[in-house]
Design an enzyme around this catalytic site. Structure first.
Site, PDB file in Angstrom:
ATOM      1  CG  ASP A  18      -9.043  58.487  53.569  1.00 38.87           C
ATOM      2  OD1 ASP A  18      -9.576  58.010  54.580  1.00 38.87           O
ATOM      3  OD2 ASP A  18      -7.819  58.739  53.504  1.00 38.87           O
ATOM      4  CG  ASP A  20      -6.397  60.325  59.474  1.00 38.43           C
ATOM      5  OD1 ASP A  20      -6.164  61.514  59.724  1.00 38.43           O
ATOM      6  OD2 ASP A  20      -6.791  59.503  60.319  1.00 38.43           O
ATOM      7  CG  ASP A 220      -4.289  57.752  52.248  1.00 35.67           C
ATOM      8  OD1 ASP A 220      -5.434  57.427  52.622  1.00 35.67           O
ATOM      9  OD2 ASP A 220      -3.312  57.793  53.011  1.00 35.67           O
TER      10      ASP A 220
END
Ligand SMILES: [Mg+2]
Length: 271
Positions: A18, A20, A220
């Site tokens: 991922d 961001d 996250d």
């Protein structure tokens, strides 16, 4: 069963990540703290595959910043981008063109039309530059790259639970889903998600390599669940408040660090 770490150098391996709040900082959008880990992966010959809600333009830009040329997954699994000549050339120039393979039949215009039925929902495509800047901190070329969506819509409006409950079934009846990233809600086709795109791209690697690769992934937030579930080795980094998002995946490795620092720790464990 999660393979034991570190992974042997001769084992074909992919790392999906991922962006961001994982490879790049949640607040500053900086990849500075990931750079050393990105280099380690390149030295070991492990492809680092971005898998993000970000657009094609944003991900190409980030690859150039980091000096890598790799396949990547755009807009939450909506399409896979593969550098032309990636599986046949020994070296690729940083301005290599990419082949974009869509995994969905919907596009952003169709989703925009569906969202127009709900009042007061600001989204990337109908927000002014000023509104987008206030919500994201992006400006100029970076803002234009974020706006350049082909398959999905990102909502700037924070959805209250009642609004979310109202919208979800209506969108689902149109074959669309509503998911939450680190910052915003995204509306996209129900045909795909990050996990399906990961499996699809891993298959492509397997066809070109002599063996099916082991899949590692790092994320996250809740919209990384399908990606992490598709992986043989799944890493979850902490959110900026030093907590982990609630996620129930067998063998999930919870990294006790935030964002890019956590990503770097995952790479050290992996290699
Ligand atoms: Mg994230």
């Amino acid at each position: 069963m999660t393979p034991s770490l570190p992974i042997a150098a001769e084992q074909p391996l992919l790392l999906f990540t991922d962006l961001d709040g994982t490879l790049i900082d949640h607040h500053s959008y900086s990849a500075a703290l990931s750079q050393a880990a990105v280099r380690q992966l390149a030295e070991r010959g492990v492809p680092l595959v971005f898998c993000s809600s970000k657009t094609f333009a944003e991900q190409v830009h980030l690859q150039r910043e980091l000096g890598i040329v790799q396949p990547f997954i755009v807009e939450n699994g909506s399409a896979v981008a593969i550098p032309r000549g990636y599986f046949s050339s020994a070296t690729l120039s940083p301005d290599t063109a990419y082949e974009l393979i869509p995994l969905v039949r919907t596009d952003a215009a169709l989703i925009g039309a569906a969202l127009a039925h709900f009042q007061d929902i600001k989204r990337y495509s109908n927000a002014s530059d000023l509104e987008l800047n206030a919500a994201t901190g992006l400006s100029g070329a970076a803002l234009a790259r974020a706006r350049d969506r082909s398959f999905t819509e990102t909502l700037l409006t924070e959805l209250m639970p009642e609004m979310e409950a109202l919208m979800r079934p209506q969108l689902e009846s149109l074959g669309l889903t509503l998911s939450r990233g680190g910052r915003f809600f995204t509306v996209q086709s129900a045909e795909t998600d990050k996990g399906r795109a990961v499996r699809r791209l891993a298959e492509v690697f397997g066809q070109h390599w002599s063996a099916a690769p082991l899949i590692a992934a790092c994320g996250d937030s809740a919209n990384d669940t399908s990606m992490l579930s598709a992986a043989d080795i799944a890493f979850l980094v902490q959110k900026p408040d030093h907590t982990w998002v609630n996620m129930d995946i067998p063998g999930l490795i919870k990294i006790p660090e935030i964002g890019p620092v956590g990503f770097s720790m995952a790479v050290r464990m992996l290699l």
